[in-house]
Design a protein around this motif. Structure first.
Motif, short mmCIF file in Angstrom:
data_model
loop_
_atom_site.label_atom_id
_atom_site.label_comp_id
_atom_site.label_asym_id
_atom_site.label_seq_id
_atom_site.Cartn_x
_atom_site.Cartn_y
_atom_site.Cartn_z
N TRP A 15 0.85 -1.20 0.00
CA TRP A 15 0.00 0.00 0.00
C TRP A 15 0.88 1.25 0.00
CZ3 TRP A 15 -0.33 3.82 3.78
CH2 TRP A 15 -1.31 4.78 3.56
N SER A 18 2.54 1.76 -3.34
CA SER A 18 1.64 2.25 -4.40
C SER A 18 1.40 3.75 -4.31
CB SER A 18 0.32 1.49 -4.38
OG SER A 18 -0.43 1.82 -3.23
N THR A 19 1.67 4.35 -3.16
CA THR A 19 1.49 5.80 -3.05
C THR A 19 2.55 6.56 -3.86
OG1 THR A 19 2.82 5.96 -1.03
CG2 THR A 19 0.45 5.66 -0.75
N PRO A 22 2.72 7.31 -9.65
CA PRO A 22 1.75 8.29 -10.15
C PRO A 22 0.82 7.66 -11.19
CG PRO A 22 3.90 8.66 -11.13
CD PRO A 22 4.06 7.53 -10.15
N THR A 23 -0.46 7.86 -11.01
CA THR A 23 -1.45 7.40 -11.98
C THR A 23 -2.39 8.56 -12.26
OG1 THR A 23 -2.90 6.55 -10.25
CG2 THR A 23 -1.39 4.99 -11.24
N LYS A 27 -5.96 5.25 -7.53
CA LYS A 27 -4.74 4.61 -7.06
C LYS A 27 -4.78 3.10 -7.28
CE LYS A 27 -2.21 4.11 -2.85
NZ LYS A 27 -2.20 4.38 -1.45
N ASN A 29 -4.04 -0.79 -6.47
CA ASN A 29 -4.04 -1.54 -5.22
C ASN A 29 -3.26 -2.83 -5.41
OD1 ASN A 29 -4.56 -2.79 -2.81
ND2 ASN A 29 -6.76 -2.48 -2.87
N ASP A 61 -6.09 6.91 3.03
CA ASP A 61 -5.31 7.41 1.90
C ASP A 61 -5.83 8.77 1.47
OD1 ASP A 61 -4.43 7.87 -0.86
OD2 ASP A 61 -3.68 5.82 -0.74
N ALA A 63 -6.02 10.00 -1.34
CA ALA A 63 -6.79 9.87 -2.59
C ALA A 63 -8.28 9.65 -2.33
CB ALA A 63 -6.23 8.73 -3.43
N ASN A 148 -7.00 0.99 -13.59
CA ASN A 148 -7.00 0.27 -12.33
C ASN A 148 -7.35 -1.21 -12.44
OD1 ASN A 148 -7.28 3.19 -11.72
ND2 ASN A 148 -6.93 2.39 -9.68
#
Length: 181
Positions: A15, A18-19, A22-23, A27, A29, A61, A63, A148
């Motif tokens: 987790w 994944s921060t 950049p997407t 986000k 997972n 998060d 996001a 995603n």
């Protein structure tokens, strides 16, 4: 208990990792993999637990702030339940199929987690949070499915069975060595 704690730590680490990716959309997972592996090794309740932990991380998060601003109660329930139920279903499917072939069972369990996770997210978003996506279902679907879901799906179905098999082989080797001693 130690194995579940290790999987929880891996989940938190994925987790956090994944921060930093950049997407342009939602986000990614990567924590779906330890959810599947835990559900396959330790059962459906472990899948539920790991999924709920992942859901809690999603809630905190940044996001998720837009969702929390609109409806905090639904956001929390949706985040925790979508991955929790995905892990639970994954574990039950694995349990049902593993006597036939444990690798096939793990593969099927790997398919279920991103499908349920994304499906419940989409349903919750359409019902409660469509305004975040400009009120357009097609925008929501394109954002979720183009990046995603496709990426999470591929990662889950490739990595989960591989990791499960490695752990199974390692566990059998340890048990055989202990039996010889």
């Amino acid at each position: 208990m130690t194995g579940i704690a290790i999987l929880t730590a891996i989940l938190v680490g994925l987790w956090a990792f994944s921060t930093f990716i950049p997407t342009p959309a939602l986000k990614l997972n990567f924590a779906l993999v330890p959810i599947v592996v835990g559900a396959c090794i330790y059962g459906p309740w472990c899948g539920l637990f790991l999924g709920a932990v992942d859901g809690i991380l999603v809630v905190i998060d940044p996001a998720t702030a837009g969702f929390l601003a609109i409806n905090p109660v639904v956001t929390i329930l949706l985040c925790v339940l979508k991955t929790g139920l995905a892990g639970l279903a994954s574990g039950f499917l694995f349990k049902l199929l593993h006597k036939l072939n444990d690798l096939v069972a793990c593969f099927v369990a790997s398919l279920v987690v991103p499908v349920i996770n994304t499906g419940l997210f989409l349903l919750g978003s359409i019902i409660f949070f469509l305004e975040i996506f400009g009120g357009d279902v097609m925008v929501l679907l394109s954002v979720v499915f183009t990046l995603n879901f496709a990426i999470e799906f591929v990662i889950a179905i490739v990595m989960s069975p591989v990791i499960y098999k490695i752990i199974s082989i390692f566990s059998k080797t340890i048990m055989r060595k202990e039996a010889e001693e």
